[in-house]
Design an enzyme around this catalytic site. Sequence first.
Site, short mmCIF file in Angstrom:
data_model
loop_
_atom_site.label_atom_id
_atom_site.label_comp_id
_atom_site.label_asym_id
_atom_site.label_seq_id
_atom_site.Cartn_x
_atom_site.Cartn_y
_atom_site.Cartn_z
N PHE A 171 -2.24 5.03 -4.93
CA PHE A 171 -3.21 5.98 -4.36
C PHE A 171 -3.49 7.12 -5.34
O PHE A 171 -2.80 8.14 -5.36
CB PHE A 171 -2.67 6.53 -3.03
CG PHE A 171 -2.92 5.63 -1.85
CD1 PHE A 171 -2.84 4.25 -1.97
CD2 PHE A 171 -3.24 6.16 -0.62
CE1 PHE A 171 -3.07 3.42 -0.90
CE2 PHE A 171 -3.47 5.33 0.48
CZ PHE A 171 -3.39 3.96 0.34
N THR A 213 0.82 -1.21 0.00
CA THR A 213 0.00 0.00 0.00
C THR A 213 0.86 1.27 0.00
O THR A 213 2.09 1.19 0.02
CB THR A 213 -0.96 -0.03 1.21
OG1 THR A 213 -1.89 1.05 1.09
CG2 THR A 213 -0.22 0.07 2.53
#
Length: 403
Positions: free
Chosen positions: A253, A231
Amino acid sequence: MPIRRKRTAKLIGRLLTKDQFSTGVPNKRRKISTKKSTTKKAAKRSSSTKKTSKAKKKRDAKAKSKASTSKKTIKGNSKLAQLKKMTTVVADTGDFHLIKKYKPTDATTNPSLLLAASKMTEYDSLIDEAIRSELKNKKVTDTVISDICDKLAVIFGTKILDIVPGYVSTEVDARLSFDTKATVAKARKIIKLYKAAGVKKDRILIKIASTWEGIQAARILQKEGISCNLTLLFNFFQALACAQANATLISPFVGRILDWYKKSTGKEYKPEKEPGVFSVTRIYNYYKKYGHNTFVMGASFRNSGEIINLAGCDRLTISPALLEELETSKGKIQKKLDRTKSKKECKDPKVKVTESLFRWEMNEDAMATEKLSEGIRKFSEDLVALEGIIRDRVKKSLKKGKK
């Protein structure tokens, strides 16, 4: 002459009568006739009003039936329904009710989502369960609080897996982002907690920040059969390093990349021209062209336009607000990312990412460096806040025990 005078007098009299009426001077004849005409007009108005209200009721009834029909049509042919045919939809929430509502394939959690859930009274029983499970003695230490937080994450994950058919992502402590050994140990512990709860590891994704150390931890874990979700990914070379480590999945993101560029340049971007959308598209095409098995899961969206422009991506993790918008809106969605076209679309040569190349490319990318650091700090802050809530709950439960 006398006849003419009489006619003139009559004419003047008539004119005077009209003038008196118009200026408000009393005129008995006019008043009587006006009253009669007003009564007739009122009667006509009331009957027409009744007819209008009946017609309005019929129109309202038709509108309601049309609305209910269109709602059913939208649900079946909504943008969300179309998207699910092209992309695996993941719910970016820890709220069980919302996960049930939107029926995603997978779900993801993180310290921020757990913190939000911990403030909702409906989840008090889960927090109490985690405390009872891990509070073996009366002494409250940092390790005990950390154990309770891990247990809480697993309890949430287990409950989510009762709803979704696929994966749930559970995050490693962000404060371990620069410690490969500690990250591996924490991931193994989380998997053991899931095993004790009767959940197999093939339904769990361990979320790790995409630092060099985090990526190396994922390399070790993947060899042990523990699937990883890398992530806080903002840079192309981060993505390449993750693929070389055989990570199961990465989470670029999109929205946070846009945030940085808007603040840095002062520009507004159309969804199809957004730097975050471009970043995910580039990574996706590279992976498919060179045969990497790592899934690309776009994350952190700011608007539905970003999502629509990434239709066809392996996975997209979407917040409840945007899921609702997609479910209640119509319009045809076109597949934007297609593995069959990736060879043609990808213009990047194949690259082997070493540690020195990784660090250099991150150094050269101010956006990625700032956003990675900011993301780690934010998840750490939220975890500390969650630990504070747990600590207070533990103290209260211990006081009750003494009584």
